[in-house]
Design a protein around this motif. Structure first.
Motif, PDB file in Angstrom:
ATOM      1  N   ARG A 179      35.622  30.336  42.750  1.00 36.96           N
ATOM      2  CA  ARG A 179      34.679  30.182  41.799  1.00 36.96           C
ATOM      3  C   ARG A 179      33.107  30.828  42.247  1.00 36.96           C
ATOM      4  NH1 ARG A 179      36.280  27.481  37.755  1.00 36.96           N
ATOM      5  NH2 ARG A 179      34.101  27.047  36.901  1.00 36.96           N
ATOM      6  N   GLN A 180      33.222  31.145  43.633  1.00 31.28           N
ATOM      7  CA  GLN A 180      31.990  31.802  43.860  1.00 31.28           C
ATOM      8  C   GLN A 180      31.743  33.186  43.258  1.00 31.28           C
ATOM      9  OE1 GLN A 180      33.574  29.504  45.720  1.00 31.28           O
ATOM     10  NE2 GLN A 180      31.926  27.872  45.810  1.00 31.28           N
ATOM     11  N   PHE A 181      32.999  33.719  42.793  1.00 33.07           N
ATOM     12  CA  PHE A 181      32.830  35.084  42.304  1.00 33.07           C
ATOM     13  C   PHE A 181      32.112  34.970  40.976  1.00 33.07           C
ATOM     14  CE2 PHE A 181      35.844  35.917  45.613  1.00 33.07           C
ATOM     15  CZ  PHE A 181      36.199  37.288  45.321  1.00 33.07           C
ATOM     16  N   ILE A 182      32.002  33.858  40.142  1.00 34.59           N
ATOM     17  CA  ILE A 182      31.590  33.834  39.007  1.00 34.59           C
ATOM     18  C   ILE A 182      29.875  34.086  38.816  1.00 34.59           C
ATOM     19  CG2 ILE A 182      31.048  32.336  36.900  1.00 34.59           C
ATOM     20  CD1 ILE A 182      33.498  30.620  37.728  1.00 34.59           C
ATOM     21  N   ASP A 183      29.849  35.098  37.818  1.00 32.87           N
ATOM     22  CA  ASP A 183      28.133  35.401  37.399  1.00 32.87           C
ATOM     23  C   ASP A 183      27.573  35.694  38.948  1.00 32.87           C
ATOM     24  OD1 ASP A 183      28.600  34.558  34.990  1.00 32.87           O
ATOM     25  OD2 ASP A 183      28.162  32.579  35.496  1.00 32.87           O
ATOM     26  N   PRO A 184      27.723  36.917  39.273  1.00 37.02           N
ATOM     27  CA  PRO A 184      26.990  37.414  40.453  1.00 37.02           C
ATOM     28  C   PRO A 184      25.679  38.110  39.711  1.00 37.02           C
ATOM     29  CG  PRO A 184      28.953  39.038  39.752  1.00 37.02           C
ATOM     30  CD  PRO A 184      29.214  37.862  39.038  1.00 37.02           C
ATOM     31  N   THR A 185      24.674  37.957  40.540  1.00 37.13           N
ATOM     32  CA  THR A 185      23.500  38.753  40.011  1.00 37.13           C
ATOM     33  C   THR A 185      23.404  39.974  40.000  1.00 37.13           C
ATOM     34  OG1 THR A 185      22.416  38.093  42.364  1.00 37.13           O
ATOM     35  CG2 THR A 185      22.287  36.380  40.640  1.00 37.13           C
ATOM     36  N   THR A 186      23.800  40.686  41.322  1.00 34.60           N
ATOM     37  CA  THR A 186      24.114  42.171  41.567  1.00 34.60           C
ATOM     38  C   THR A 186      25.419  42.440  42.118  1.00 34.60           C
ATOM     39  OG1 THR A 186      22.766  41.833  43.792  1.00 34.60           O
ATOM     40  CG2 THR A 186      21.448  42.479  41.798  1.00 34.60           C
ATOM     41  N   TYR A 187      26.034  43.603  42.012  1.00 35.00           N
ATOM     42  CA  TYR A 187      27.227  43.683  42.572  1.00 35.00           C
ATOM     43  C   TYR A 187      27.533  45.380  42.719  1.00 35.00           C
ATOM     44  CZ  TYR A 187      28.566  44.030  37.825  1.00 35.00           C
ATOM     45  OH  TYR A 187      28.366  44.677  36.302  1.00 35.00           O
ATOM     46  N   ASP A 188      28.266  45.613  43.304  1.00 35.25           N
ATOM     47  CA  ASP A 188      29.043  46.968  43.511  1.00 35.25           C
ATOM     48  C   ASP A 188      30.157  47.145  42.837  1.00 35.25           C
ATOM     49  OD1 ASP A 188      26.590  48.230  44.996  1.00 35.25           O
ATOM     50  OD2 ASP A 188      27.507  47.342  46.856  1.00 35.25           O
ATOM     51  N   GLY A 189      30.375  48.244  42.093  1.00 32.61           N
ATOM     52  CA  GLY A 189      31.695  48.317  41.407  1.00 32.61           C
ATOM     53  C   GLY A 189      31.847  48.025  39.935  1.00 32.61           C
ATOM     54  N   VAL A 190      32.812  47.927  39.639  1.00 25.20           N
ATOM     55  CA  VAL A 190      33.191  47.547  37.992  1.00 25.20           C
ATOM     56  C   VAL A 190      33.509  46.034  37.473  1.00 25.20           C
ATOM     57  CG1 VAL A 190      34.902  48.174  36.154  1.00 25.20           C
ATOM     58  CG2 VAL A 190      34.216  49.920  37.933  1.00 25.20           C
ATOM     59  N   PHE A 191      32.845  45.651  36.704  1.00 20.78           N
ATOM     60  CA  PHE A 191      32.981  44.148  36.191  1.00 20.78           C
ATOM     61  C   PHE A 191      33.143  44.487  34.725  1.00 20.78           C
ATOM     62  CE2 PHE A 191      31.000  39.625  36.252  1.00 20.78           C
ATOM     63  CZ  PHE A 191      32.242  39.216  35.269  1.00 20.78           C
ATOM     64  N   LEU A 192      34.470  44.570  33.980  1.00 22.35           N
ATOM     65  CA  LEU A 192      34.585  44.983  32.798  1.00 22.35           C
ATOM     66  C   LEU A 192      35.374  43.823  32.015  1.00 22.35           C
ATOM     67  CD1 LEU A 192      35.443  48.781  32.935  1.00 22.35           C
ATOM     68  CD2 LEU A 192      33.250  47.828  32.078  1.00 22.35           C
ATOM     69  N   GLU A 193      35.904  42.802  32.845  1.00 16.30           N
ATOM     70  CA  GLU A 193      36.674  41.719  32.182  1.00 16.30           C
ATOM     71  C   GLU A 193      35.513  41.049  31.462  1.00 16.30           C
ATOM     72  OE1 GLU A 193      39.539  40.454  31.907  1.00 16.30           O
ATOM     73  OE2 GLU A 193      40.920  41.489  33.681  1.00 16.30           O
ATOM     74  N   ASP A 194      35.926  40.222  30.385  1.00 11.28           N
ATOM     75  CA  ASP A 194      34.836  39.295  29.609  1.00 11.28           C
ATOM     76  C   ASP A 194      33.997  38.139  30.288  1.00 11.28           C
ATOM     77  OD1 ASP A 194      37.275  37.943  29.506  1.00 11.28           O
ATOM     78  OD2 ASP A 194      37.080  37.078  27.669  1.00 11.28           O
ATOM     79  N   LYS A 195      34.787  37.795  31.734  1.00  8.87           N
ATOM     80  CA  LYS A 195      34.474  36.851  32.538  1.00  8.87           C
ATOM     81  C   LYS A 195      35.406  36.962  33.763  1.00  8.87           C
ATOM     82  CE  LYS A 195      37.387  33.055  31.118  1.00  8.87           C
ATOM     83  NZ  LYS A 195      37.383  31.552  30.471  1.00  8.87           N
ATOM     84  N   VAL A 196      34.814  36.072  34.678  1.00  9.30           N
ATOM     85  CA  VAL A 196      35.860  36.042  36.171  1.00  9.30           C
ATOM     86  C   VAL A 196      36.714  34.873  35.854  1.00  9.30           C
ATOM     87  CG1 VAL A 196      35.722  35.164  38.492  1.00  9.30           C
ATOM     88  CG2 VAL A 196      34.226  37.038  37.591  1.00  9.30           C
ATOM     89  N   TYR A 197      38.101  35.033  35.778  1.00 10.31           N
ATOM     90  CA  TYR A 197      39.050  34.166  35.585  1.00 10.31           C
ATOM     91  C   TYR A 197      39.259  33.444  36.987  1.00 10.31           C
ATOM     92  CZ  TYR A 197      39.920  35.962  30.857  1.00 10.31           C
ATOM     93  OH  TYR A 197      39.548  36.212  29.637  1.00 10.31           O
ATOM     94  N   ALA A 198      38.506  32.567  37.335  1.00 12.70           N
ATOM     95  CA  ALA A 198      38.537  32.033  38.577  1.00 12.70           C
ATOM     96  C   ALA A 198      39.588  30.637  38.805  1.00 12.70           C
ATOM     97  CB  ALA A 198      37.041  31.578  38.782  1.00 12.70           C
ATOM     98  N   GLN A 199      39.465  30.211  39.995  1.00  8.35           N
ATOM     99  CA  GLN A 199      40.348  29.111  40.386  1.00  8.35           C
ATOM    100  C   GLN A 199      39.706  27.912  39.535  1.00  8.35           C
ATOM    101  OE1 GLN A 199      40.702  28.427  44.483  1.00  8.35           O
ATOM    102  NE2 GLN A 199      41.222  30.622  44.805  1.00  8.35           N
TER     103      GLN A 199
END
Length: 315
Positions: free
Chosen positions: A217-237
């Motif tokens: 769940r720590q993957f959810i809503d990163p403030t800054t990141y490198d790479g691609v974030f194209l899903e509508d959200k993080v489908y986390a645990q």
């Protein structure tokens, strides 16, 4: 995006009745770590993820096999890790048998964790039965633990008779048949798995990385990141059961690598821990991103990583 993928599951179900299988017992194993000898003090790991093999004889499955071979040949890898969703088919056992044969042909140590689709149509025991007479596979069912899934184990990297690094592998399990908004629709590490990790990592003298399929769940809503974030959200645990906090507290595991969300390959650092997606590698699965893998390299306890694309390794 993931909801639209359901039609494909029903289509596969319609073409086969082989999903009707009987539950069998899992043979649990010891908790001893694997020892993997490497040829230098620089460890190179290739992460591939979400192959979603579906038919075996299809052109898209063959494209996935070709990509794996090209990625594997692009560097001197010490280990290849498949972070789940290897198959999504009523024919998963035979497809897994074919994948094992292909991975063994590369003559590179390799391993895997299960994803949330590998057992859509077949019991885990039918998949595990396909693992026979392998020379390069580093995998064990691991010890039985409460809601612990299958395949929780550890690899020690050995150079000149010394452990220079560790890797942990955990089963984040599958979708939940009954779930609430508080718990979410996807599986999560149980408290027993967190305790297993804590017991192991507390005795480590060197650092480690962690592999699982579904992102924490720590993957959810990163403030800054490198790479691609194209899903509508993080489908986390579905629940945070404390695994990330255990990582931070013990200060030994420096990265978590996951799959699951095909349109994400981003990475970022949180509390001195790298959280990183792999790059989707399977051509039968949803998503329009160019297929590829993730290169992971560790030297003198310093980790570097980047995405490697199909166009960069194809001949």
């Amino acid at each position: 995006m993931k909801k639209t993928y359901l039609f494909f599951i029903f289509f596969l179900f319609a073409i086969s009745i082989s999903a009707c299988t009987q539950q069998q017992d899992i043979l649990w194993t010891d908790n001893d770590a694997f020892n993997l000898e490497v040829s230098s003090d620089t460890i190179k790991i290739l992460q591939i993820t979400d192959l979603h093999l579906a038919f075996g004889i299809s052109n898209r499955d063959q494209m996935t096999y070709d990509l794996i071979a090209n990625l594997a040949a692009s560097d001197d890898y010490d280990l290849i890790v498949i972070t789940g969703d290897m198959m999504m088919s009523p024919h998963a056992p035979s497809l897994f048998r074919g994948l094992i044969k292909h991975m063994e042909s590369l003559e590179i140590p390799w391993t895997f964790v299960f994803g949330n689709h590998d057992n859509d149509f077949n019991d885990y025991s039918e998949l595990l039965d396909q693992i026979q007479d392998t020379n390069y596979l580093y995998f064990k069912n691991g010890p039985e633990m409460t809601d612990g899934g299958i395949g929780n184990f550890k690899i020690n990297f050995i150079y000149q008779d010394q452990i220079i690094y560790h890797a942990y592998f955990l089963d984040s399990k599958a979708e939940r048949e009954i779930y609430t908004e508080e718990e979410g629709e996807y599986g999560y590490l149980s408290t027993a798995q967190v305790a297993w990790y804590e017991n192991n990592v507390s005795t480590d003298l060197v650092e480690s990385v962690v592999f699982m399929h579904i992102p924490l769940r720590q993957f959810i809503d990163p403030t800054t990141y490198d790479g691609v974030f194209l899903e509508d959200k993080v489908y986390a645990q579905g629940i945070d059961t404390g695994f990330f906090d255990a990582m931070v507290l013990n200060d030994k595991s420096k990265a978590v690598f996951v799959g699951h969300d095909h349109l994400n390959d981003f990475s970022f650092i949180k509390d001195d821990v790298l959280l990183a997606y792999g790059r989707i590698s399977g051509y039968t699965s949803y998503g329009y991103l160019e297929r590829g893998g993730r290169h992971i390299e560790i030297k003198d306890q310093v980790l570097t990583t980047y995405v490697k694309l199909e166009s960069e390794v194809s001949s």
